[in-house]
Design an enzyme around this catalytic site. Structure first.
Site, PDB file in Angstrom:
ATOM      1  N   TRP A   4      -3.711 -17.758   5.067  1.00  0.00           N
ATOM      2  CA  TRP A   4      -2.256 -17.833   4.903  1.00  0.00           C
ATOM      3  C   TRP A   4      -2.001 -18.261   3.459  1.00  0.00           C
ATOM      4  CZ3 TRP A   4       0.927 -22.686   5.515  1.00  0.00           C
ATOM      5  CH2 TRP A   4       2.295 -22.411   5.567  1.00  0.00           C
TER       6      TRP A   4
ATOM      7  N   ASP B 231      -6.172 -26.421  11.007  1.00  0.00           N
ATOM      8  CA  ASP B 231      -4.761 -26.051  11.038  1.00  0.00           C
ATOM      9  C   ASP B 231      -4.499 -25.300  12.345  1.00  0.00           C
ATOM     10  OD1 ASP B 231      -2.161 -25.378  10.522  1.00  0.00           O
ATOM     11  OD2 ASP B 231      -2.572 -24.082   8.809  1.00  0.00           O
TER      12      ASP B 231
ATOM     13  N   LYS C 105       6.408 -22.556  16.441  1.00  0.00           N
ATOM     14  CA  LYS C 105       6.113 -21.318  17.157  1.00  0.00           C
ATOM     15  C   LYS C 105       6.190 -21.541  18.666  1.00  0.00           C
ATOM     16  CE  LYS C 105       4.506 -20.405  12.981  1.00  0.00           C
ATOM     17  NZ  LYS C 105       5.011 -19.470  11.996  1.00  0.00           N
TER      18      LYS C 105
HETATM   19  C1  LMR Z   1       3.795 -16.753   8.598  1.00  0.00           C
HETATM   20  O1  LMR Z   1       2.609 -16.768   8.239  1.00  0.00           O
HETATM   21  O2  LMR Z   1       4.477 -15.729   8.598  1.00  0.00           O
HETATM   22  C2  LMR Z   1       4.425 -18.023   9.096  1.00  0.00           C
HETATM   23  O3  LMR Z   1       3.496 -19.045   9.087  1.00  0.00           O
HETATM   24  C3  LMR Z   1       5.675 -18.354   8.386  1.00  0.00           C
HETATM   25  C4  LMR Z   1       5.445 -18.834   6.982  1.00  0.00           C
HETATM   26  O4  LMR Z   1       5.948 -19.908   6.673  1.00  0.00           O
HETATM   27  O5  LMR Z   1       4.779 -18.163   6.204  1.00  0.00           O
END
Ligand code: LMR
Length: 400
Positions: free
Chosen positions: A134, A215, A250
């Site tokens: 991410w 996480d 979520k």
């Molecule tokens: C995502 O990966 O889309 C979510 O975790 C929202 C974000 O804050 O990026």
């Protein structure tokens, strides 16, 4: 004008995930589909307010709790409920008091406090994330002044975790590196480690003195609430010290309330108390005290067995709808005779699917078909429903 302060300041690029929803909102085409941000949508394309959350809001409105400051560490009942959710109600970690939990503004707030604590208080110098991860993980590491390191994770050719490469990468990390691990529903790939692989990662962390930071933003969206907590409970049982970031954005559809938690697992209750006071110092400089509303909702639901059970049913409904859409997409891709087999989508967990589409193909989907996804090829499966899945499959097939 003589003031030159901002004259040479360039505009920052838009956030790679959140800015896509802005482009989606601005698009006037009726057929548009948003597969970008990780937000649950129901069949009608809306983020539902869970029934149990509606009840909580009603009860809170009746109780007229004053809007005074929350404690720096957050609401007592919420913090206790989080520990039970994450570690299990009768976990030794909970009963012994060797975990310090603070309420944070979302999972991002938990990551921020955890990383700041590790660097500025504990003197940790480096943090490592999976490739891919991410995007905010890396940005947060940088902001906390942690040297950004990486370990391999994804095998694109075979649609799975490249576990050998991952272990080789983890072995190369210096001791005391903060290692960010996705405990379930890996974002963006959707591929998780199996239990035997988690055991190997745990052992390596212990042997090489790495600091795990697990996480878990998507508990309940993989296999179920208990199953998704497997890795965290394994680390807890091992007796090692580590950190956990969790989120209820979520699982409660409470995105805008920014409700998460950071838990630091230590060796004993005295250490946990000391950590808690240090975390309070970090929080005070970041946002002073957490907002209360989301925490009160989650506490109201989790602290009562009947409400908890109703919430779990609603959460299961969300998870199964996503799984159904995974199958629908794979089936439609086959039906339209796509050049590529999309069955892999059904083997991924959580909200996301790493499709293997290139940034150029994602751009074409937006431009020609009004279908918005993250440029790294990530689809949020929640944006699919019975009315748009055929259209999405045809469009994806057309850009392959
Ligand atoms: C995502 O990966 O889309 C979510 O975790 C929202 C974000 O804050 O990026």
């Amino acid at each position: 004008m003589s003031d030159m302060l901002f004259k040479n300041l360039a505009a920052a690029p838009g956030d790679p995930i959140l800015s896509i929803s802005e482009a989606f909102r601005a698009d006037t085409r009726a057929e548009k589909v948003n597969l970008s941000v990780g937000v649950y949508l129901d069949e009608s394309g809306k983020t539902p307010i869970l029934d149990v959350v509606k009840d909580a809001k009603f009860a809170l409105a009746q109780s007229s709790i004053p809007h005074s400051y929350t404690a720096i560490r957050g609401l007592e009942g919420y913090r206790a409920a989080v520990q039970k959710m994450v570690f299990g109600a009768d976990s030794e970690v909970v009963l012994s008091g060797r975990a310090a939990t603070v309420q944070t503004p979302g999972g991002t707030g938990a990551l921020k406090v955890g990383m700041d604590f590790m660097h500025y208080v504990m003197g940790v110098e480096a943090g490592a994330t999976s490739v891919p991860t991410w995007g905010n993980h890396n940005a947060l590491l940088q902001l906390a002044n942690l040297k950004e390191l990486h370990y391999p994770y994804y095998d694109a050719a075979n649609h799975c975790v490249d576990f050998d490469a991952m272990m080789t990468g983890l072995k190369a990390l210096p001791a005391k590196t903060l290692v960010v691990l996705h405990s379930c529903c890996h974002n963006p790939t959707g591929y998780d480690l199996n239990e035997a692989q988690w055991r190997e990662v745990l052992q390596l962390c212990q042997t090489n003195g790495l600091i795990p930071f697990l996480d878990m933003a998507y508990q309940g969206f993989g296999k179920g609430l208990e199953e998704d907590a497997f890795a965290i409970r394994l680390f807890a049982e091992s007796g090692m010290s580590f950190m956990v970031a969790t989120s209820y954005s979520k699982s409660f559809n409470l995105y805008s309330e920014r409700i998460g938690a950071l838990t630091v697992v230590t060796q004993n209750a005295i250490e946990a108390q000391n950590v808690l006071t240090q975390l309070e110092g970090v929080i005070r400089c970041n946002y002073s005290t957490p907002p209360a509303f989301g925490g009160r909702i989650v506490e109201y639901v989790l602290s009562d067995p009947e409400r908890y059970a109703r919430w779990e049913v609603e959460l299961t409904g969300m998870r199964t709808r996503i799984q159904r859409m995974r199958h629908a997409l794979a089936d439609e891709m086959a039906r339209v005779g796509a050049k590529r087999d999309f069955a892999f989508v059904t083997h991924q967990a959580g909200m996301f699917s790493f499709t293997g589409l290139s940034p150029e193909q994602i751009d074409r989907l937006a431009k020609e078909y009004a279908i918005y996804a993250v440029r790294n090829g990530r689809f949020c499966i929640c944006g699919l429903n019975d009315s748009n899945v055929k259209y999405v499959a045809q469009s994806v097939a057309a850009v392959l």
